[in-house]
Enzyme design. Sequence first.
Site, short mmCIF file in Angstrom:
data_model
loop_
_atom_site.label_atom_id
_atom_site.label_comp_id
_atom_site.label_asym_id
_atom_site.label_seq_id
_atom_site.Cartn_x
_atom_site.Cartn_y
_atom_site.Cartn_z
N LYS A 11 0.21 -1.16 0.18
CA LYS A 11 0.03 -0.18 0.04
C LYS A 11 0.72 1.38 0.00
O LYS A 11 1.60 1.70 1.45
CB LYS A 11 -1.00 -0.31 1.30
CG LYS A 11 -2.34 1.33 1.06
CD LYS A 11 -2.85 0.74 2.57
CE LYS A 11 -3.54 2.61 2.35
NZ LYS A 11 -4.66 2.11 3.54
N LYS A 28 -2.41 -1.62 -4.20
CA LYS A 28 -3.03 -0.41 -3.69
C LYS A 28 -1.66 0.66 -3.67
O LYS A 28 -1.28 1.14 -3.17
CB LYS A 28 -3.62 -0.26 -2.75
CG LYS A 28 -4.69 0.27 -2.15
CD LYS A 28 -5.44 0.09 -0.83
CE LYS A 28 -5.73 1.94 -1.10
NZ LYS A 28 -6.65 2.03 0.62
C1 PBG Z 1 -7.48 3.91 5.30
C2 PBG Z 1 -7.42 3.57 4.15
C3 PBG Z 1 -7.33 4.49 2.88
C4 PBG Z 1 -8.74 3.58 1.80
C5 PBG Z 1 -8.21 2.49 1.95
N1 PBG Z 1 -8.35 2.49 3.60
C6 PBG Z 1 -6.81 4.93 3.36
C7 PBG Z 1 -5.62 6.06 3.51
O1 PBG Z 1 -4.85 4.82 3.35
O2 PBG Z 1 -5.60 7.27 3.58
C8 PBG Z 1 -7.91 4.47 0.23
C9 PBG Z 1 -9.14 4.05 -0.67
C10 PBG Z 1 -9.58 4.71 -1.74
O3 PBG Z 1 -9.26 5.34 -1.64
O4 PBG Z 1 -10.80 4.76 -2.41
N2 PBG Z 1 -8.02 3.06 6.48
#
Ligand code: PBG
Length: 344
Positions: free
Chosen positions: A215, A268
């Site tokens: 991520k 992601k």
């Molecule tokens: C954190 C989380 C995020 C997303 C999914 N889980 C946000 C982040 O890390 O700031 C982002 C998902 C998206 O942008 O669609 N709980």
Amino acid sequence: MAFPQTRMRRLRSSASLRGLVRETELRAGQLVLPLFVTDGDPTHPGGDGSPPTREPIATLPGVERLSISALLDEAHAVAALGIAGVMLFGIPAAKDAEGSGAWDEEGVIQTAVRALKHALPELLVLTDACLCEYTDHGHCGVLREGTGSLAPADSPTVDNDATLELLARVAVSHARAGADLVAPSDMMDGRVGAIRAELDAEGFADTPILAYSAKFASAFYGPFRDAAGSAPARGDRRGYQMDPANGREAVREALLDVQEGADMVMVKPALAYGDLIRAVKRATRLPVAAYNVSGEYAMVKAAAAAGYLDERATVLEILTSLRRAGADTIISYHSKDAAQWLAE
Ligand code: PBG
């Protein structure tokens, strides 16, 4: 043999021939729809049997924050389209420094999961095991005083090891509510192992973990943070999420999660990371999920609304390209539209 003996266009001359040799298939059963759920307190009617409410999200046209009864309506529509499941994100009524709302047995996600599994046992419910929507500072873990060597100078330090126990509590509370898969998205080191151990100890040895392994600290999460109210109050997430420049490190992260017991791994965002979907799949041999995130969705919606792109063709091309890169599962805000188009 090359041209003129070889003519690549021969197999492109009709729809049937193209279908015969198509390498990649996209099915509704591979898709997951993320949904935002609001707490059933008096300011968010619906969780207590009152009328369903839907709040639009300015930066995510077509996506809404749903009360629990609206969530159930939505889930019926999702299931009817043959979509595999939903990924839930909670918007709690109150936040605190530790994010304690995240493991509250009566919290927004726990209540929503129970309601969904009761109404639609076949629809998969995936939960995001993270603290950022529940902490008053907006970070994905608990903060330690002062700035440490592990964080950029302008960002507070998230205490890795102190956060693990809280994440394990969150995951167990989701499993107890009936979640089919728990998905830790915080990027703390060791969280998959900590969650696996606690799930097993609490009698949830059969609950799989989908690890957000790679991520990245991405600009593409902007609309999500607006939707979930989870933007960090101070600093950013570069002290724990990955540097978008690093591919080998993404593979290493995924392999560590495999060692710690992940059943599936995720890359992601998705669109700018196709190389890593492929690399992670090759290295881990686990099912791989790609998260087609909020900013990727918002770009397409904005361009389509302006008349710059054909939305249907663009979305199907994007989702197919993620499958081609190696994604077994795609988490996308386009899932409902895509499933509808695939059925036509
Ligand atoms: C954190 C989380 C995020 C997303 C999914 N889980 C946000 C982040 O890390 O700031 C982002 C998902 C998206 O942008 O669609 N709980």
